[in-house]
Design a protein around this motif. Structure first.
Motif, PDB file in Angstrom:
ATOM      1  N   GLN B 525       0.810  -1.202   0.000  1.00 11.47           N
ATOM      2  CA  GLN B 525       0.000   0.000   0.000  1.00 11.47           C
ATOM      3  C   GLN B 525       0.852   1.264   0.000  1.00 11.47           C
ATOM      4  N   HIS B 526       1.933   1.237   0.731  1.00 13.43           N
ATOM      5  CA  HIS B 526       2.707   2.469   0.885  1.00 13.43           C
ATOM      6  C   HIS B 526       3.630   2.677  -0.321  1.00 13.43           C
ATOM      7  N   PRO B 527       3.713   3.913  -0.826  1.00 13.67           N
ATOM      8  CA  PRO B 527       4.584   4.170  -1.979  1.00 13.67           C
ATOM      9  C   PRO B 527       6.042   3.762  -1.718  1.00 13.67           C
ATOM     10  N   TYR B 528       6.496   3.861  -0.478  1.00 11.12           N
ATOM     11  CA  TYR B 528       7.884   3.489  -0.229  1.00 11.12           C
ATOM     12  C   TYR B 528       8.080   1.985  -0.392  1.00 11.12           C
ATOM     13  N   GLY B 564       5.115  17.239   7.835  1.00  7.85           N
ATOM     14  CA  GLY B 564       4.337  16.438   6.893  1.00  7.85           C
ATOM     15  C   GLY B 564       4.900  15.047   6.781  1.00  7.85           C
ATOM     16  N   CYS B 565       4.589  14.377   5.654  1.00  7.18           N
ATOM     17  CA  CYS B 565       5.043  13.004   5.477  1.00  7.18           C
ATOM     18  C   CYS B 565       6.533  12.990   5.174  1.00  7.18           C
ATOM     19  N   SER B 566       7.287  12.162   5.903  1.00  4.37           N
ATOM     20  CA  SER B 566       8.735  12.201   5.725  1.00  4.37           C
ATOM     21  C   SER B 566       9.174  11.537   4.427  1.00  4.37           C
ATOM     22  N   PHE B 567       8.268  10.842   3.758  1.00  8.48           N
ATOM     23  CA  PHE B 567       8.631  10.221   2.490  1.00  8.48           C
ATOM     24  C   PHE B 567       8.318  11.149   1.310  1.00  8.48           C
ATOM     25  N   ARG B 568       7.763  12.318   1.614  1.00 12.44           N
ATOM     26  CA  ARG B 568       7.258  13.177   0.551  1.00 12.44           C
ATOM     27  C   ARG B 568       8.308  13.516  -0.507  1.00 12.44           C
ATOM     28  N   SER B 569       9.562  13.743  -0.061  1.00 13.73           N
ATOM     29  CA  SER B 569      10.585  14.168  -1.017  1.00 13.73           C
ATOM     30  C   SER B 569      10.849  13.109  -2.090  1.00 13.73           C
ATOM     31  N   ARG B 570      10.481  11.876  -1.831  1.00 13.75           N
ATOM     32  CA  ARG B 570      10.740  10.836  -2.831  1.00 13.75           C
ATOM     33  C   ARG B 570       9.456  10.150  -3.285  1.00 13.75           C
ATOM     34  N   CYS B 571       8.332  10.714  -2.909  1.00 10.22           N
ATOM     35  CA  CYS B 571       7.083  10.037  -3.197  1.00 10.22           C
ATOM     36  C   CYS B 571       6.601  10.372  -4.605  1.00 10.22           C
ATOM     37  N   PRO B 572       6.210   9.364  -5.374  1.00 10.00           N
ATOM     38  CA  PRO B 572       5.758   9.635  -6.743  1.00 10.00           C
ATOM     39  C   PRO B 572       4.360  10.250  -6.796  1.00 10.00           C
ATOM     40  N   LEU B 573       3.563  10.114  -5.746  1.00 11.38           N
ATOM     41  CA  LEU B 573       2.191  10.597  -5.838  1.00 11.38           C
ATOM     42  C   LEU B 573       1.761  11.455  -4.664  1.00 11.38           C
ATOM     43  N   PRO B 574       2.547  12.447  -4.295  1.00 16.31           N
ATOM     44  CA  PRO B 574       2.135  13.200  -3.099  1.00 16.31           C
ATOM     45  C   PRO B 574       0.901  14.052  -3.398  1.00 16.31           C
ATOM     46  N   ILE B 575       0.110  14.263  -2.372  1.00 12.91           N
ATOM     47  CA  ILE B 575      -1.034  15.161  -2.513  1.00 12.91           C
ATOM     48  C   ILE B 575      -0.811  16.335  -1.576  1.00 12.91           C
ATOM     49  N   GLU B 576      -1.726  17.279  -1.624  1.00  9.36           N
ATOM     50  CA  GLU B 576      -1.470  18.528  -0.929  1.00  9.36           C
ATOM     51  C   GLU B 576      -1.219  18.349   0.568  1.00  9.36           C
ATOM     52  N   ILE B 577      -2.048  17.553   1.181  1.00 12.33           N
ATOM     53  CA  ILE B 577      -1.983  17.421   2.635  1.00 12.33           C
ATOM     54  C   ILE B 577      -0.665  16.831   3.117  1.00 12.33           C
ATOM     55  N   CYS B 578       0.023  16.102   2.232  1.00 11.05           N
ATOM     56  CA  CYS B 578       1.271  15.443   2.620  1.00 11.05           C
ATOM     57  C   CYS B 578       2.317  16.429   3.107  1.00 11.05           C
ATOM     58  N   ALA B 579       2.244  17.676   2.629  1.00 15.16           N
ATOM     59  CA  ALA B 579       3.247  18.661   3.006  1.00 15.16           C
ATOM     60  C   ALA B 579       3.075  19.132   4.435  1.00 15.16           C
ATOM     61  N   ASP B 582       1.473  14.811   9.000  1.00 11.21           N
ATOM     62  CA  ASP B 582       2.233  13.581   9.053  1.00 11.21           C
ATOM     63  C   ASP B 582       1.257  12.406   9.147  1.00 11.21           C
ATOM     64  N   PRO B 583       1.270  11.511   8.174  1.00 14.59           N
ATOM     65  CA  PRO B 583       0.293  10.414   8.229  1.00 14.59           C
ATOM     66  C   PRO B 583       0.613   9.439   9.357  1.00 14.59           C
ATOM     67  N   LYS B 584      -0.428   8.952  10.004  1.00 18.42           N
ATOM     68  CA  LYS B 584      -0.246   7.978  11.078  1.00 18.42           C
ATOM     69  C   LYS B 584      -0.443   6.562  10.526  1.00 18.42           C
ATOM     70  N   ALA B 595       1.137   4.011   6.684  1.00 17.44           N
ATOM     71  CA  ALA B 595       1.116   5.419   7.058  1.00 17.44           C
ATOM     72  C   ALA B 595       1.203   6.253   5.799  1.00 17.44           C
ATOM     73  N   CYS B 596       0.047   6.482   5.183  1.00 13.83           N
ATOM     74  CA  CYS B 596       0.037   7.268   3.946  1.00 13.83           C
ATOM     75  C   CYS B 596      -1.355   7.829   3.752  1.00 13.83           C
ATOM     76  N   HIS B 597      -1.419   9.097   3.368  1.00 18.33           N
ATOM     77  CA  HIS B 597      -2.721   9.742   3.197  1.00 18.33           C
ATOM     78  C   HIS B 597      -3.548   9.153   2.062  1.00 18.33           C
ATOM     79  N   LEU B 598      -2.860   8.508   1.124  1.00 19.45           N
ATOM     80  CA  LEU B 598      -3.601   7.943   0.007  1.00 19.45           C
ATOM     81  C   LEU B 598      -4.474   6.787   0.462  1.00 19.45           C
ATOM     82  N   ILE B 599      -4.068   6.167   1.535  1.00 11.36           N
ATOM     83  CA  ILE B 599      -4.748   4.951   1.959  1.00 11.36           C
ATOM     84  C   ILE B 599      -5.774   5.242   3.037  1.00 11.36           C
TER      85      ILE B 599
HETATM   86  S1  SF4 Z   1       1.480  10.505   2.721  1.00  9.02           S
HETATM   87 FE1  SF4 Z   1       1.686  11.548   0.780  1.00  9.02          FE
HETATM   88  S2  SF4 Z   1       3.869  11.869   0.530  1.00  9.02           S
HETATM   89 FE2  SF4 Z   1       3.615  10.384   2.137  1.00  9.02          FE
HETATM   90  S3  SF4 Z   1       3.751   8.454   1.099  1.00  9.02           S
HETATM   91 FE3  SF4 Z   1       1.601   8.942   1.161  1.00  9.02          FE
HETATM   92  S4  SF4 Z   1       1.191  10.028  -0.711  1.00  9.02           S
HETATM   93 FE4  SF4 Z   1       3.378   9.973  -0.483  1.00  9.02          FE
END
Ligand code: SF4
Lengths: 328, 609
Positions: B525-528, B564-579, B582-584, B595-599
């Motif tokens: 599920q997680h982009p990382y 925000g999300c610590s993976f954001r700098s390398r995430c292929p699909l970040p959305i606005e809230i990620c900045a 911090d997703p739990k 831990a990702c807002h997409l999910i």
């Molecule tokens: S929370 Fe946002 S930046 Fe972080 S992994 Fe999910 S989509 Fe990417």
């Protein structure tokens, strides 16, 4: 920002060290036998007079009180007065009667040091110059050809040099070059040429340490991976050595220089100046020790540790500039 | 795509090691490197591949010596050419990149200066500012961020991956005719290695550099090479096109090599642990954090706080294998020290069999300690050389006390047999033990206390595939017999794929995803997690493509973790809230946690934070 932070920290550290050294010397002087008042006033003086002078000089107060008073004085920039020497420069001594001893007309320690220090600086500078001239080529060649004959040659040379005691060497050189050869003047001071022989003795004592360390640091630097990678990157070995190996080798050398070489130099300076009757701080110190001239001994001890601390700070600052990793 | 022009013609090349007796390292190697292609050389350690790659650039040092054959490059035989002529070619026409980028440059000078120095020494009439300009262009070409500033930085300020980029710049800046890349991805983390590989592929295409790419990982070579040579024991055993090699290997050795390649998506592995879903909780980790402080030497009275582990929670159930994976710097080694209670966490609870061991005192801990054991990677330094093997294994029993020496010996011997050590080693010193045997001594030392939980921190990483497989089997047997629980902490995806029931993926001090083995690998599920999977060197078809999931960039520093999300700098699909938020770690539809807002629905994670 780093430099400032670094300097501030090191200076505070340095002041603490100098304070501790001074306290140690101060206490030792007063604990070991040998009453300076006896030497000041001579053997013929009545005990009551002695006690009176000693009390006047504050020598009967508890040591912490004496030390506190001394440090306050030092902080005001006053290093005190010699116990023995009078302001005219001559040394008084036990042969004189108590009446002629003039408490008010004693020489200022700061002036005594100021008068002798230029000679010592000349001698030390010359000694360092000679040391570098002797040890750099030998050590460098030994390092580059590590394990081959230049390395062995330099090892022999430095083993021979290290086994020569400086007193003996001084006397031999005086005999050879001065008494018989007549090439260089030896005893006392009457122009800068008088510094050459003692400087040579000092250099011969310091050189072996330097030769070995230069050889080892150059050889170690040459072993580093980047040196052989440099060859395959297309950088010539000669350039690699002149631009990179020497630079890297200088860091351990600077440290050695700051701690060991300067320490040795300070120690030997006293002895060599005494042998050659060279009128520097060292001679002043040795005479002061013989005469229990506490203020002079204390001041010079403090001065020596200050020199050591300063050189160390400078050396470390230089090292952190050469190798930035040391800043992290 | 291939022209008939060959750049390098190696024929009958032999290399000997000269000593009291001569030994052959490479025997009559012959191959041709075609222009504008990548030739892969694959071989395991000891196959002579590094010697070969050095021989190709005439960079062997005594006691190694080329004893026969020729290396023809543009009409010059590199095997016999004199040093001066070789010096003209190296760095200009022939470039080499090694596996140790960290030590490849002078540590005391800025990297930009050193590359310019090289450029100027191979192109004599180049002015300094022109050289600097070209270096900067190249630094941009390898996508080193803020190249202008990094030009003036020193080698130690670069991560392994960035430093390897620097070395690529250094090698390619003169536009050489041929390049030897010797195991260049070996020291790097998977995602970083995959980035470097991708970069090299692009550059090779743009610069048309004929490349010899040497590696011990078949998956890596398969990614980049057009043709491949298989090297074993100093000889070429097989030579053919990359696809042909994978589909129709002709030599026995190659076939074994391919079959030993761990498969990730291939056959469904059989996790060794018995499936006992959510039975009894052995270990319960709740919101554990650990921060280290370190003085900032550039500022007064400032301490840097390195957040190694940031609020990690998970449960471990009896009889299962839990995997914890992540790349270097993700906090997994700190976590293993916390779980093994080598260190205490700053906050949070670690409940072991219902008791909180996070802040338990030394004495209390000692009693519990025999029930949970930590096994580390390094099998060499952990064994005291002056004690007999029996005594070493008995040590924990003596520390615990209360066992008679007859009983101790009995238990030590029984444990030795159980872990597959010959009993006659009991009275011997550990000298001469193989890596596998040493690791077994370590295992015996942990097992002798009959623990209920074993934490394996990269325990199997230093071992080769065969030895690793044997130990995995051993762990499985012990588990069946004793009902033990394992936590595998590793960077090796194929290992956890083989043995773990559930897997936690860590990034920058956090668990970003926790799910069953199948879900992690087939439905992450997680982009990382996807980026990680896309980067594994594999010869199978990938389920997740690096083109989609593997972004440029490296993890942010654990000192200044952005909001925000610590993976954001390398995430292929970040959305606005990620900045900003911090997703739990929250439950996913497929029964795992991520831990990702997409999910997770955004509203929920905002409430949680
Ligand atoms: S929370 Fe946002 S930046 Fe972080 S992994 Fe999910 S989509 Fe990417």
């Amino acid at each position: 920002m780093f430099a400032l932070n670094f300097l501030l920290r090191r200076i505070v550290q340095g002041i603490v060290i100098i304070g501790l050294v001074t306290l140690l010397i101060f206490t030792l002087l007063r604990v070991v036998p040998g009453d300076p008042v006896r030497i000041m006033l001579g053997p013929m003086v009545a005990p009551s007079v002695m006690e009176q002078v000693a009390t006047e000089l504050g020598l009967r107060d508890p040591i912490p009180v004496q030390f506190g008073r001394y440090m306050l004085q030092v902080m005001k920039g006053d290093l005190g007065h010699s116990f023995i020497r009078n302001a005219q420069g001559g040394s008084t001594g036990g042969s004189r009667g108590g009446e002629t001893f003039d408490l008010q007309n004693r020489a200022k320690v700061s002036e005594l040091i100021a008068n002798t220090i230029p000679y010592s600086i000349l001698l030390a500078a010359l000694a360092i110059l000679f040391t570098v001239l002797i040890s750099f080529p030998l050590g460098f060649v030994a390092g580059v050809y590590s394990g081959k004959w230049p390395d062995r040659l330099s090892l022999y040379v430095s083993s021979v040099l290290v086994s020569l005691p400086n007193v003996w060497l001084g006397i031999v050189l005086i005999l050879l070059l001065s008494a018989w050869g007549g090439i260089l003047p030896a005893i006392g001071y009457n122009g800068p040429s008088y510094a050459i022989l003692p400087a040579l003795v000092l250099a011969i004592e310091l050189a072996p340490v330097m030769i070995r360390s230069i050889a080892v640091s150059v050889a170690n630097s040459l072993q580093e991976n980047y040196v052989s990678v440099g060859e395959v990157r297309g950088i010539k070995r000669r350039r690699m050595i002149t631009h990179h190996v020497l630079r890297n080798a200088s860091i351990p050398l600077l440290n050695l220089f700051g701690i060991q070489v300067i320490g040795m130099l300070l120690g030997s300076l006293f002895v060599v100046e005494y042998i050659f009757n060279y009128p520097g701080v060292g001679l002043l110190m040795i005479n002061a020790v013989f005469q229990r001239d506490f203020p002079i001994i204390q001041a010079i001890a403090m001065l020596s540790s200050a020199v050591l601390v300063c050189v160390n700070i400078l050396v470390d600052l230089a090292a952190t500039n050469i190798d930035r990793r040391l800043q992290y | 795509m291939q022209t008939n022009r060959s750049v390098l013609n190696v024929s009958q090349l032999s290399v000997d090691i000269e000593g009291r007796e001569r030994r052959r390292i490479l025997n009559e190697i012959s191959f041709t490197l075609e222009a504008d292609t990548v030739l892969g050389i694959i071989g395991q350690s000891g196959s002579g591949k590094t010697v070969l790659s050095r021989a190709l650039v005439n960079w062997l040092r005594p006691p190694l010596r080329i004893s026969g054959g020729s290396i023809l490059f543009k009409g010059v035989d590199l095997a016999t050419v004199n040093e001066t002529a070789m010096q003209q070619l190296r760095g200009r026409e022939i470039a080499y990149i090694g596996s140790d980028p960290a030590n490849a440059l002078d540590p005391t000078l800025p990297i930009g200066r050193q590359i310019a120095e090289k450029l100027m020494s191979v192109e004599n009439d180049l002015a300094r500012d022109a050289a600097d300009r070209r270096v900067l262009q190249m630094l941009d070409a390898v996508r080193i961020p803020s190249s202008r500033q990094r030009f003036h930085e020193f080698p130690f300020q670069f991560s392994g991956g960035m430093m390897q980029r620097v070395m690529i710049v250094d090698a390619l800046i003169t536009n050489p005719a041929f390049l030897v890349a010797d195991n260049i991805t070996q020291p790097l983390d998977v995602t970083i290695a995959a980035q470097i590989l991708r970069l090299l592929k692009e550059l090779q295409r743009d610069f048309r550099t004929s490349t010899v790419f040497v590696s011990s990982a078949l998956g890596v070579v398969a990614e980049i090479a057009d043709r491949v040579i298989v090297l074993a024991h100093g000889e070429v055993v097989e030579q053919q096109g990359m696809h042909g090699l994978l589909d129709r290997p002709t030599h026995e050795y190659t076939r074994r090599l391919i079959s030993e390649m761990p498969k990730i998506w291939g056959e469904e592995p059989l996790p060794t642990a018995v499936e006992t879903p959510a039975s009894e909780t052995v270990l319960s980790v709740r919101d554990v954090s650990k921060t280290y402080s370190e003085r900032d030497r550039n500022r007064f009275f400032v301490w840097n706080h390195i957040q190694a582990v940031r609020g990690v929670s998970f449960d471990v159930f009896r009889g299962e294998n839990l995997g914890i994976i992540g790349e270097s710097g993700c906090g997994k080694s700190t976590l293993s020290r916390l779980l093994g209670r080598v260190e205490a966490p700053d906050t949070g609870q670690i409940e072991f069999l219902g008791k909180d061991i996070a802040h338990m005192g030394r004495r209390q801990l000692l009693g519990l300690r025999k029930k949970f054991q930590l096994l580390l990677q390094d099998p060499f330094n952990a064994i005291p050389p002056h004690l007999t093997i029996g005594r070493t294994i008995a040590e924990p029993l003596y520390i615990q006390g209360g066992t008679s020496s007859v009983e101790v010996e009995k238990r030590v011997r029984a444990t030795m047999i159980e872990v597959g050590l010959q009993e006659d080693l009991y009275d011997l010193l550990p000298v001469g033990l193989s890596a596998g045997q040493r690791q077994r001594v370590n295992i015996a030392r942990a097992m002798v206390l009959d623990p209920e939980l074993l934490i394996l921190d990269e325990t199997l990483s230093a071992l080769d595939q065969v030895e690793q497989a044997k130990l995995i089997e051993l762990f499985g047997d012990i588990q069946k017999r004793r009902g033990i629980t394992y936590i595998y902490i590793s960077h090796d995806l194929s290992l956890v794929r083989r043995v773990c029931n559930r897997i936690a993926v860590m990034y920058l001090g956090r668990v970003v995803e926790l799910a069953s083995n199948t879900d992690i690998f087939f439905n992450p599920q997680h982009p990382y997690t996807r980026a990680l999977l896309s980067a594994v060197p594999a010869i199978e078809e990938r389920r997740y493509l690096p083109e989609t999931y593997l972004m440029e960039g490296e993890p942010p520093s654990p000192i200044n973790i952005p909001a925000g999300c610590s993976f954001r700098s390398r995430c292929p699909l970040p959305i606005e809230i990620c900045a900003s938020v911090d997703p739990k770690l929250s439950a996913t539809p497929s029964d795992g946690y991520a831990a990702c807002h997409l999910i997770t629905p955004i509203a929920q994670s905002t409430i949680n934070s």
